[in-house]
Design an enzyme around this catalytic site. Structure first.
Site, PDB file in Angstrom:
ATOM      1  N   ASP A 148      -7.409   7.693   2.422  1.00 45.07           N
ATOM      2  CA  ASP A 148      -6.948   8.160   1.104  1.00 45.07           C
ATOM      3  C   ASP A 148      -8.138   8.519   0.230  1.00 45.07           C
ATOM      4  O   ASP A 148      -8.154   9.537  -0.454  1.00 45.07           O
ATOM      5  CB  ASP A 148      -6.167   7.062   0.362  1.00 45.07           C
ATOM      6  CG  ASP A 148      -4.882   6.685   1.075  1.00 45.07           C
ATOM      7  OD1 ASP A 148      -4.325   7.540   1.776  1.00 45.07           O
ATOM      8  OD2 ASP A 148      -4.448   5.538   0.904  1.00 45.07           O
TER       9      ASP A 148
ATOM     10  N   HIS B 123       1.833   4.363  -3.010  1.00 47.37           N
ATOM     11  CA  HIS B 123       1.874   5.832  -2.930  1.00 47.37           C
ATOM     12  C   HIS B 123       3.230   6.344  -3.412  1.00 47.37           C
ATOM     13  O   HIS B 123       3.320   7.292  -4.184  1.00 47.37           O
ATOM     14  CB  HIS B 123       1.691   6.303  -1.484  1.00 47.37           C
ATOM     15  CG  HIS B 123       0.311   6.109  -0.917  1.00 47.37           C
ATOM     16  ND1 HIS B 123      -0.820   6.531  -1.577  1.00 47.37           N
ATOM     17  CD2 HIS B 123      -0.106   5.564   0.253  1.00 47.37           C
ATOM     18  CE1 HIS B 123      -1.883   6.246  -0.819  1.00 47.37           C
ATOM     19  NE2 HIS B 123      -1.476   5.644   0.283  1.00 47.37           N
TER      20      HIS B 123
ATOM     21  N   HIS C   5       0.830  -1.201   0.000  1.00 47.91           N
ATOM     22  CA  HIS C   5       0.000   0.000   0.000  1.00 47.91           C
ATOM     23  C   HIS C   5       0.873   1.264   0.000  1.00 47.91           C
ATOM     24  O   HIS C   5       0.759   2.113  -0.890  1.00 47.91           O
ATOM     25  CB  HIS C   5      -0.919  -0.012   1.224  1.00 47.91           C
ATOM     26  CG  HIS C   5      -1.810   1.178   1.315  1.00 47.91           C
ATOM     27  ND1 HIS C   5      -3.122   1.149   0.948  1.00 47.91           N
ATOM     28  CD2 HIS C   5      -1.565   2.453   1.708  1.00 47.91           C
ATOM     29  CE1 HIS C   5      -3.654   2.342   1.112  1.00 47.91           C
ATOM     30  NE2 HIS C   5      -2.725   3.159   1.583  1.00 47.91           N
ATOM     31  N   GLU C   6       1.779   1.359   0.959  1.00 48.65           N
ATOM     32  CA  GLU C   6       2.626   2.551   1.040  1.00 48.65           C
ATOM     33  C   GLU C   6       3.560   2.625  -0.169  1.00 48.65           C
ATOM     34  O   GLU C   6       3.820   3.702  -0.695  1.00 48.65           O
ATOM     35  CB  GLU C   6       3.435   2.563   2.341  1.00 48.65           C
ATOM     36  CG  GLU C   6       2.599   2.637   3.613  1.00 48.65           C
ATOM     37  CD  GLU C   6       1.642   3.816   3.623  1.00 48.65           C
ATOM     38  OE1 GLU C   6       1.995   4.878   3.075  1.00 48.65           O
ATOM     39  OE2 GLU C   6       0.533   3.675   4.164  1.00 48.65           O
TER      40      GLU C   6
HETATM   41 ZN    ZN Z   1      -2.703   5.190   1.881  1.00 48.16          ZN
END
Ligand code: ZN
Length: 315
Positions: A180, A109, A105-106
């Site tokens: 988000d 980004h 997930h990170e």
């Molecule tokens: Zn996030």
């Protein structure tokens, strides 16, 4: 009303302002000779005066915890991360599966922000839980006061990078993307309704009634038709769809870099901008992170990985 009818806006300090503010606060603490306030000021864009005061305070605590007589640049670095990202929650142990999800997930980004134009530089990406988040990707925005449409569109794409990465690599959706999605939806709506950045043209939709007392908007009354409301919804959706698609294209096309970023996060828990760059370019990372390497504590890099539950040193 009648008494609180005037707003005084105090903007965030620029780099010179931050240096001066730091100068005031470090008067109260003994700092080492290597302390460079200019470097600290340049590395803290977006910090308010209170954030800077907080940072100096945290740095002093960090030095005290390690029985040092003086506050060093290392303490300031730790304190900056704490103010930027929130305190680490070492007590919160993630399962291996949660770590994996968070890493992808990170990483999503970070990857999207690195490969899109107009994004803010990354500060750090981490899968150590902080505050309410299981992981964070932190950016260092410029001292700017005005944002372009391209910049905001990039922000939207970055926001969806996390969710898209989970979908592509783990074939799942998780609640981790909730904030988000909320941030992105809110931003897209403002682009349409406040900034005139959509097909609806340069108009504002919806007058906000601000309650100055609380400094917060409490009600929004509608000054447009049903038909316009429908078009606003469509435009918000279009902006979101484009951002989502952009994130998807980038992540699909860069699967190897994404696996490398996720693996590095799982191994090291935190990586910085330079390391993200190296991973994307396929270069080998140096064995131990050097920037925060401190002679006296075990909070940096590899040691965290070996013994996550017994990390000593500063928080
Ligand atoms: Zn996030």
């Amino acid at each position: 009303p009648g008494r609180f009818d005037r707003r005084v806006v105090v903007g965030l300090p620029d780099v010179r302002g931050r240096e001066e503010i730091l100068r005031v606060h470090v008067k109260k603490v003994p700092v080492s000779d290597d302390t460079n306030l200019n470097v600290l000021a340049r590395g803290t864009p977006g910090f308010s005066g209170a954030d800077l005061a907080n940072m100096v305070n945290e740095a002093a605590l960090s030095a005290a915890r390690m029985n040092r007589k003086q506050v060093t640049m290392y303490d300031f670095e730790l304190a900056k991360d704490k103010v930027l990202m929130g305190a680490e929650r070492k007590s919160m142990l993630l399962t291996d599966e949660e770590k994996r999800v968070t890493a992808y997930h990170e990483g999503g980004h970070a990857l999207v922000s690195y490969l899109r134009d107009h994004s803010d530089p990354i500060h750090k990406v981490t899968i150590i839980p902080r505050g309410m988040a299981l992981g964070v990707t932190i950016f260092l925005p410029d001292d700017r006061h005005n944002y372009t449409r391209e910049y905001l569109e990039t922000r939207l794409a970055i926001a969806y990078g996390g969710r898209v990465s989970e979908e592509v690599f783990l074939n799942q959706m998780s609640t981790g993307a909730g904030s988000d999605i909320e941030t992105a939806t809110d931003l897209a709506r403002r682009m349409v309704c406040e900034y005139g950045m959509s097909r609806l043209g340069p108009l504002t939709f919806g007058k906000k009634e601000e309650q100055i007392f609380l400094g917060r908007e409490i009600a929004q009354h509608r000054d447009f038709s049903e038909e316009t409301a429908r078009q606003i919804d469509l435009e918000v959706r279009r902006l979101i769809d484009e951002a989502y698609q952009s994130a998807h294209t980038i992540i699909e096309a860069n699967q190897d870099p994404m696996h490398r970023i996720a693996a590095a996060l799982l191994e090291r828990e935190t990586i910085d901008a330079e390391e993200v760059k190296m991973l994307i370019e396929g270069r080998e990372l140096p064995p131990i992170r050097s920037i925060l390497a401190s002679p006296s504590d075990g909070s940096g890099g590899v040691q965290q990985v070996l013994k996550p539950e017994s990390r000593g040193g500063p928080n």
